[in-house]
Design an enzyme around this catalytic site. Structure first.
Site, PDB file in Angstrom:
ATOM      1  N   GLY A 127     -15.774  35.398  20.573  1.00  0.00           N
ATOM      2  CA  GLY A 127     -14.547  34.739  19.952  1.00  0.00           C
ATOM      3  C   GLY A 127     -15.490  34.052  18.666  1.00  0.00           C
ATOM      4  O   GLY A 127     -15.041  32.714  18.184  1.00  0.00           O
TER       5      GLY A 127
ATOM      6  N   THR B 141     -15.344  34.731  15.956  1.00  0.00           N
ATOM      7  CA  THR B 141     -14.627  34.494  14.693  1.00  0.00           C
ATOM      8  C   THR B 141     -13.575  33.535  14.452  1.00  0.00           C
ATOM      9  O   THR B 141     -12.813  33.344  13.625  1.00  0.00           O
ATOM     10  CB  THR B 141     -14.253  35.834  14.209  1.00  0.00           C
ATOM     11  OG1 THR B 141     -13.250  36.361  15.398  1.00  0.00           O
ATOM     12  CG2 THR B 141     -14.948  37.125  13.821  1.00  0.00           C
TER      13      THR B 141
ATOM     14  N   ARG C  44     -15.451  41.962  17.258  1.00  0.00           N
ATOM     15  CA  ARG C  44     -14.628  43.403  17.473  1.00  0.00           C
ATOM     16  C   ARG C  44     -14.105  44.084  16.200  1.00  0.00           C
ATOM     17  O   ARG C  44     -14.085  43.563  15.339  1.00  0.00           O
ATOM     18  CB  ARG C  44     -13.568  43.098  18.826  1.00  0.00           C
ATOM     19  CG  ARG C  44     -12.430  42.468  17.972  1.00  0.00           C
ATOM     20  CD  ARG C  44     -11.267  42.230  18.786  1.00  0.00           C
ATOM     21  NE  ARG C  44     -10.342  41.231  18.245  1.00  0.00           N
ATOM     22  CZ  ARG C  44      -9.162  41.645  18.343  1.00  0.00           C
ATOM     23  NH1 ARG C  44      -8.548  42.696  18.880  1.00  0.00           N
ATOM     24  NH2 ARG C  44      -8.083  40.663  17.616  1.00  0.00           N
TER      25      ARG C  44
ATOM     26  N   SER D   9      -8.307  26.242  29.866  1.00  0.00           N
ATOM     27  CA  SER D   9      -7.209  25.371  28.945  1.00  0.00           C
ATOM     28  C   SER D   9      -6.454  24.464  29.840  1.00  0.00           C
ATOM     29  O   SER D   9      -6.174  24.712  30.911  1.00  0.00           O
ATOM     30  CB  SER D   9      -6.426  26.406  28.484  1.00  0.00           C
ATOM     31  OG  SER D   9      -5.207  25.606  27.661  1.00  0.00           O
TER      32      SER D   9
ATOM     33  N   GLU E 137      -3.468  24.229  29.303  1.00  0.00           N
ATOM     34  CA  GLU E 137      -2.160  24.774  29.627  1.00  0.00           C
ATOM     35  C   GLU E 137      -2.002  25.261  30.945  1.00  0.00           C
ATOM     36  O   GLU E 137      -1.051  25.497  31.260  1.00  0.00           O
ATOM     37  CB  GLU E 137      -2.145  26.275  28.595  1.00  0.00           C
ATOM     38  CG  GLU E 137      -1.499  25.910  27.306  1.00  0.00           C
ATOM     39  CD  GLU E 137      -0.196  25.895  27.152  1.00  0.00           C
ATOM     40  OE1 GLU E 137       0.623  26.641  27.747  1.00  0.00           O
ATOM     41  OE2 GLU E 137       0.387  24.800  26.535  1.00  0.00           O
TER      42      GLU E 137
ATOM     43  N   TYR F 181       0.171  33.221  28.911  1.00  0.00           N
ATOM     44  CA  TYR F 181      -1.328  32.670  28.271  1.00  0.00           C
ATOM     45  C   TYR F 181      -1.966  31.562  29.476  1.00  0.00           C
ATOM     46  O   TYR F 181      -2.791  31.758  30.002  1.00  0.00           O
ATOM     47  CB  TYR F 181      -1.088  31.831  27.150  1.00  0.00           C
ATOM     48  CG  TYR F 181      -2.383  31.098  26.605  1.00  0.00           C
ATOM     49  CD1 TYR F 181      -3.596  31.847  25.990  1.00  0.00           C
ATOM     50  CD2 TYR F 181      -2.556  29.866  26.762  1.00  0.00           C
ATOM     51  CE1 TYR F 181      -4.622  31.086  25.752  1.00  0.00           C
ATOM     52  CE2 TYR F 181      -3.651  29.004  26.647  1.00  0.00           C
ATOM     53  CZ  TYR F 181      -4.696  29.414  26.111  1.00  0.00           C
ATOM     54  OH  TYR F 181      -5.932  28.948  25.716  1.00  0.00           O
TER      55      TYR F 181
ATOM     56  N   LYS G 107      -5.146  32.230  31.724  1.00  0.00           N
ATOM     57  CA  LYS G 107      -6.276  31.338  31.813  1.00  0.00           C
ATOM     58  C   LYS G 107      -6.569  30.730  33.239  1.00  0.00           C
ATOM     59  O   LYS G 107      -7.551  30.620  33.647  1.00  0.00           O
ATOM     60  CB  LYS G 107      -5.882  30.127  31.029  1.00  0.00           C
ATOM     61  CG  LYS G 107      -6.491  30.439  29.381  1.00  0.00           C
ATOM     62  CD  LYS G 107      -7.830  30.569  29.230  1.00  0.00           C
ATOM     63  CE  LYS G 107      -8.025  30.825  27.604  1.00  0.00           C
ATOM     64  NZ  LYS G 107      -9.320  31.237  27.312  1.00  0.00           N
TER      65      LYS G 107
ATOM     66  N   PRO H 153      10.416  29.576  25.229  1.00  0.00           N
ATOM     67  CA  PRO H 153      11.147  29.903  26.490  1.00  0.00           C
ATOM     68  C   PRO H 153      10.847  28.880  27.723  1.00  0.00           C
ATOM     69  O   PRO H 153      11.731  28.317  28.455  1.00  0.00           O
ATOM     70  CB  PRO H 153      10.567  31.104  27.112  1.00  0.00           C
ATOM     71  CG  PRO H 153      10.029  31.840  25.937  1.00  0.00           C
ATOM     72  CD  PRO H 153       9.288  30.667  25.007  1.00  0.00           C
TER      73      PRO H 153
END
Ligand code: NAP
Ligand code: G4F
Length: 341
Positions: free
Chosen positions: A9, A11, A34, A134, A136, A158, A162, A288
């Site tokens: 990660g 970038t 990548r 996270s 989340e 997501y 995680k 949603p």
């Protein structure tokens, strides 16, 4: 000899700040990049000239083994993910593969390269692993504020992916004795934040309106509340977690929560604008299933790691608005190289 870190990660927002922090601490830093002609790689090459790149993809087990073999890292930071929550409904399987299974592939690469098995556990001098978990995962929160012991109830593909990565990291620690930890990080932002996330969408929107480049800003749920901090502070916490005597998971956040409406008010007022003249609520941007409220209890990190955030919500919002006004006034494009101050 300099300690060596490998960051997936590289970038992304956090990859850039973490690389800068580790370089300032004397590390040799490698980033996993990548793709054949990934446009974001040139931005990294420009901003982070001392970072070395190795090709690899979280979807490709062999490439991760090759990367670990080549770099021989002391520390691996797994920040790579599909990280935009709405995209995880549109591409749920891809999110599971990158954000969830990618953690398994990275842990396996470390396990295989270290010669660890069920009959040979990790010894001293092992590779230390950080997983970007996270807030989340808390989703429909069971208690407020949320700490390391709060149960998970993720509300998006997501968040579910995680949670898989989080439990797997814990499992590799318990199964193989690996130094593997998860940082449960709450929302953190900066002028390098992707334009799809709400803070940057707002700071760019304010800058466009201020400069006469746009007449309105369309947003979704204005009542959602988040614990927003500054990314530069949060990457220090990642590093601290891998320096601790024993591998443990930590919650990282400010302990303060604000609504999207408060974010909008602060951002427009930083540019002397009245938000009510410009913001349009757009039902199509609602999710949603929403995460209504996130608020961290970062006490463990404060007590055990000595970690504290240094940038307030108000300072963060003002920093992002100022940066985007400057970027757009000088003709910069938020999707191009120039967008990273
Ligand atoms: P970001 O800016 O969206 O960066 C995501 C990174 O993942 C990019 O470098 C991207 O590289 C890479 N990536 C995507 N697919 C990949 C693949 N198949 N193989 C290898 N790399 C891949 O995210 P961020 O804000 O820096 O967050 C870093 C991590 O922390 C993420 O895992 C995120 O889920 C997690 N997190 C973030 C926050 C936050 O508030 N920022 C909070 C909690 C957790 P490309 O350029 O190749 O696409
Ligand atoms: O900025 P957001 O897209 O971030 P979200 O969904 O909280 O996720 C971010 O933080 C997580 C940590 O908690 C990370 F794990 C994750 O990778 C990512 O970095 O949305 C924040 C809130 C949401 O409630 C959303 O419904 O803002 C609300 N919102 C309202 N209007 C909007 C918009 N979000 C976006 N992106 N765009 C809008 O127009």
């Amino acid at each position: 000899m300099a300690r060596r870190a490998l960051i997936t990660g590289i970038t992304g927002q956090d990859g850039s700040y973490l690389a800068e922090w580790l370089l300032s601490q004397g590390y040799e830093v490698w980033g996993l990049a990548r793709g054949q002609a990934n446009p974001r790689v040139s931005r990294v090459r420009k901003l982070l000239q001392d970072v070395q790149l190795v090709r690899g993809d979280l979807l490709d087990q062999g490439s991760l083994i090759s990367a670990v073999e080549k770099v021989q890292p002391d520390e691996v930071y797994n920040l790579g993910a599909i990280s935009f929550v709405p995209m995880s409904w549109e591409q749920a399987e891809l999110t599971a593969e990158v954000t969830g299974m990618g953690v398994l592939r990275m842990l396996e690469a470390i396990r295989v390269c270290s010669g660890i098995s069920s009959s040979r556990t990790a010894g001293s001098g092992q590779i230390r692993f950080y997983q970007a978990s996270s807030s989340e995962m808390f989703g429909q929160v069971r208690e407020t504020p949320q700490s390391e012991t709060t149960p998970f109830h993720p509300r998006s593909p997501y968040g579910v992916a995680k949670a898989y990565g989080h439990f797997l990291t814990q499992n590799y620690r318990e199964s193989y004795g690996m130094y593997a930890v998860s940082g449960i990080l709450f929302n953190h932002e900066s002028p390098r934040r992707g334009a799809e996330f709400v803070t940057r969408k707002v700071s760019l929107g304010v800058a466009r309106i201020k400069l006469g480049l746009a007449a309105e800003l369309r947003l979704g749920n204005m009542e959602a509340r988040r614990d927003w901090g500054y990314a530069g502070d949060y990457v220090r916490a990642m590093h601290l977690m891998l320096q601790a005597g024993a591998p443990e998971d930590y919650v990282i956040g400010t302990g303060r929560t604000h609504s999207v409406r408060e974010l909008v008010e602060a951002a427009f007022s930083a540019a002397d604008l009245d938000w009510e003249r410009y913001v349009v609520c757009d039902q199509s941007l609602h999710r949603p299933a929403e995460v209504d409220l996130l608020c961290a209890d970062p006490k463990k990190a404060r007590v055990q790691l000595g970690w504290e955030p240094t940038v307030s919500f108000e300072e963060l919002v003002a920093m992002m608005v100022e940066s985007d006004v400057k970027l757009l006034s000088s003709g910069g494009d938020p999707d191009q190289d120039s967008s990273w101050p």
